[in-house]
Design a protein around this motif. Sequence first.
Motif, PDB file in Angstrom:
ATOM      1  N   UNK A 223       0.817  -1.197   0.000  1.00 30.89           N
ATOM      2  CA  UNK A 223       0.000   0.000   0.000  1.00 30.89           C
ATOM      3  C   UNK A 223       0.856   1.255   0.000  1.00 30.89           C
ATOM      4  N   UNK A 224       0.187   2.393   0.075  1.00 27.75           N
ATOM      5  CA  UNK A 224       0.887   3.674   0.090  1.00 27.75           C
ATOM      6  C   UNK A 224       1.502   3.916   1.468  1.00 27.75           C
ATOM      7  N   UNK A 225       2.671   4.531   1.476  1.00 28.88           N
ATOM      8  CA  UNK A 225       3.368   4.835   2.726  1.00 28.88           C
ATOM      9  C   UNK A 225       2.644   5.959   3.451  1.00 28.88           C
ATOM     10  N   UNK A 226       2.326   5.714   4.722  1.00 23.82           N
ATOM     11  CA  UNK A 226       1.594   6.701   5.504  1.00 23.82           C
ATOM     12  C   UNK A 226       2.482   7.477   6.468  1.00 23.82           C
ATOM     13  N   UNK A 227       3.780   7.236   6.436  1.00 27.25           N
ATOM     14  CA  UNK A 227       4.676   7.948   7.330  1.00 27.25           C
ATOM     15  C   UNK A 227       4.954   9.364   6.859  1.00 27.25           C
ATOM     16  N   UNK A 228       5.371  10.194   7.803  1.00 28.83           N
ATOM     17  CA  UNK A 228       5.701  11.580   7.494  1.00 28.83           C
ATOM     18  C   UNK A 228       7.200  11.789   7.340  1.00 28.83           C
ATOM     19  N   UNK A 229       7.993  10.986   8.022  1.00 26.25           N
ATOM     20  CA  UNK A 229       9.443  11.138   8.014  1.00 26.25           C
ATOM     21  C   UNK A 229      10.054  10.149   7.028  1.00 26.25           C
ATOM     22  N   UNK A 230      10.892  10.641   6.120  1.00 26.10           N
ATOM     23  CA  UNK A 230      11.510   9.768   5.121  1.00 26.10           C
ATOM     24  C   UNK A 230      12.482   8.783   5.766  1.00 26.10           C
ATOM     25  N   UNK A 231      13.095   9.160   6.864  1.00 23.12           N
ATOM     26  CA  UNK A 231      14.016   8.253   7.550  1.00 23.12           C
ATOM     27  C   UNK A 231      13.266   7.056   8.129  1.00 23.12           C
ATOM     28  N   UNK A 232      12.068   7.288   8.653  1.00 23.94           N
ATOM     29  CA  UNK A 232      11.263   6.169   9.149  1.00 23.94           C
ATOM     30  C   UNK A 232      10.879   5.224   8.020  1.00 23.94           C
ATOM     31  N   UNK A 233      10.537   5.775   6.871  1.00 21.20           N
ATOM     32  CA  UNK A 233      10.203   4.931   5.722  1.00 21.20           C
ATOM     33  C   UNK A 233      11.404   4.120   5.258  1.00 21.20           C
ATOM     34  N   UNK A 234      12.577   4.721   5.345  1.00 23.72           N
ATOM     35  CA  UNK A 234      13.794   3.990   4.954  1.00 23.72           C
ATOM     36  C   UNK A 234      14.007   2.788   5.868  1.00 23.72           C
ATOM     37  N   UNK A 235      13.838   2.963   7.167  1.00 24.48           N
ATOM     38  CA  UNK A 235      14.014   1.836   8.085  1.00 24.48           C
ATOM     39  C   UNK A 235      12.938   0.777   7.863  1.00 24.48           C
ATOM     40  N   UNK A 236      11.727   1.180   7.518  1.00 25.69           N
ATOM     41  CA  UNK A 236      10.674   0.207   7.241  1.00 25.69           C
ATOM     42  C   UNK A 236      11.034  -0.638   6.022  1.00 25.69           C
ATOM     43  N   UNK A 237      11.494   0.020   4.961  1.00 26.91           N
ATOM     44  CA  UNK A 237      11.856  -0.709   3.748  1.00 26.91           C
ATOM     45  C   UNK A 237      13.026  -1.654   3.997  1.00 26.91           C
ATOM     46  N   UNK A 238      14.060  -1.186   4.674  1.00 33.13           N
ATOM     47  CA  UNK A 238      15.225  -2.033   4.924  1.00 33.13           C
ATOM     48  C   UNK A 238      14.877  -3.193   5.844  1.00 33.13           C
ATOM     49  N   UNK A 239      14.020  -2.956   6.836  1.00 30.68           N
ATOM     50  CA  UNK A 239      13.613  -4.042   7.729  1.00 30.68           C
ATOM     51  C   UNK A 239      12.837  -5.111   6.961  1.00 30.68           C
ATOM     52  N   UNK A 240      11.964  -4.700   6.053  1.00 28.09           N
ATOM     53  CA  UNK A 240      11.221  -5.673   5.246  1.00 28.09           C
ATOM     54  C   UNK A 240      12.158  -6.476   4.344  1.00 28.09           C
ATOM     55  N   UNK A 241      13.175  -5.820   3.792  1.00 25.09           N
ATOM     56  CA  UNK A 241      14.135  -6.528   2.947  1.00 25.09           C
ATOM     57  C   UNK A 241      14.925  -7.535   3.771  1.00 25.09           C
ATOM     58  N   UNK A 242      15.334  -7.154   4.976  1.00 25.66           N
ATOM     59  CA  UNK A 242      16.071  -8.075   5.840  1.00 25.66           C
ATOM     60  C   UNK A 242      15.220  -9.285   6.189  1.00 25.66           C
ATOM     61  N   UNK A 243      13.977  -9.067   6.577  1.00 24.52           N
ATOM     62  CA  UNK A 243      13.087 -10.185   6.898  1.00 24.52           C
ATOM     63  C   UNK A 243      12.832 -11.053   5.669  1.00 24.52           C
ATOM     64  N   UNK A 244      12.730 -10.441   4.510  1.00 24.49           N
ATOM     65  CA  UNK A 244      12.567 -11.208   3.266  1.00 24.49           C
ATOM     66  C   UNK A 244      13.774 -12.092   3.010  1.00 24.49           C
ATOM     67  N   UNK A 245      14.973 -11.552   3.175  1.00 24.15           N
ATOM     68  CA  UNK A 245      16.179 -12.357   2.978  1.00 24.15           C
ATOM     69  C   UNK A 245      16.291 -13.472   4.009  1.00 24.15           C
ATOM     70  N   UNK A 246      15.810 -13.225   5.214  1.00 25.56           N
ATOM     71  CA  UNK A 246      15.798 -14.292   6.225  1.00 25.56           C
ATOM     72  C   UNK A 246      14.918 -15.446   5.783  1.00 25.56           C
ATOM     73  N   UNK A 247      13.762 -15.125   5.225  1.00 31.27           N
ATOM     74  CA  UNK A 247      12.862 -16.172   4.745  1.00 31.27           C
ATOM     75  C   UNK A 247      13.491 -16.941   3.588  1.00 31.27           C
ATOM     76  N   UNK A 248      14.138 -16.218   2.675  1.00 31.90           N
ATOM     77  CA  UNK A 248      14.801 -16.877   1.542  1.00 31.90           C
ATOM     78  C   UNK A 248      15.903 -17.799   2.037  1.00 31.90           C
ATOM     79  N   UNK A 249      16.671 -17.358   3.013  1.00 29.37           N
ATOM     80  CA  UNK A 249      17.742 -18.196   3.553  1.00 29.37           C
ATOM     81  C   UNK A 249      17.190 -19.435   4.236  1.00 29.37           C
TER      82      UNK A 249
END
Length: 332
Positions: A223-249
């Motif tokens: 969905x669309x990002x509802x955060x106001x701070x771009x830094x918070x959105x960056x941590x959300x995206x990176x956290x999702x990528x890390x969890x995705x790589x954990x699942x792949x591993x």
Amino acid sequence: MLPRRSVYFPSKRMLAYGASADQCAEYCRMAKSTSIECLQRFTRGIVALYSANYLRAPNPADLKRLLAKGERRGFPGMIGSIDCMHWQWKNCPSGWAGEYSGRKHIPTIILEAVASYDTWIWHAFFGMPGSCNDLNVLAKSSLFDELTAGRAPKIEFQVNNRVHKLGYYLADGIYLRWATFVKTIPHPTRPKDITFSKAQEGYRKDVERCFGILQSRFGIIRGAARGWDKEDLRYIMLACIILHNMIVEDERPAVSDDDLESDEEEENNMRPRIAEVWDGPTGEDFDEVGRDSHTFEGFIERYNAIRCPYEHSDLQADLIEHLWQFQGNVNV
């Protein structure tokens, strides 16, 4: 200080299902501000703890596995596929709306990613405005920093009786004619070009498939990002990528170097492995960046080698011939 379980529950619902902070209030019995704080702490904790392992560049062992898979596909020296994804920013500040609005006329933030055949994301660069194209994002990203500095593992492979010393990524037509990119052929007419274009476009879908899996697993990205701070959105995206790589591993079967060699011998007993990887920095081929003239000349040499259009043309021509012969051997 928030309890550990209270941080996990709202973060799980917000990341996995895309629930808003208001929706978590009744389920978790938390205020909206507390749910947002839980998500911020959770994503920052994930990135701080696991980014070194799950947001790293491929090491020599990883490169051997990726190159072995690419060679079995008919693309020796292929590391992965590169592309960009736009994440809509619903609560983009009005003063930034023009900068972050691209051809779709809605504010978005761009994610540049490199994905391999198993959808593992080896490179993630997030935060560029949606008005930029893939070339603008590439100019700002750190994809080739280690290679230019001489700290990346060295790759060497031979295609069509010609030696190439740089790995490459499969890319679409917008990317430049660099030695590290292999693009398709627009409007192919020869049978060799048609075969090459079909294979390149098919394997390049690995990164597109990765984006689809990432969005299906994490509703907050779908969905669309509802955060106001771009830094918070960056941590959300990176956290999702890390969890995705954990699942792949976790889902990846355990494959050793001996298994890769045995599989390759079974597929083609007459052709040895033609891509080799070894670690650096060792010797003069891995001169790092410095202020003296010797190391600076090495930096410029590697910089020009990555962006060499002639090497791109030679590599593409060699891969066309190699893939034509490879497809013929497979069909036989």
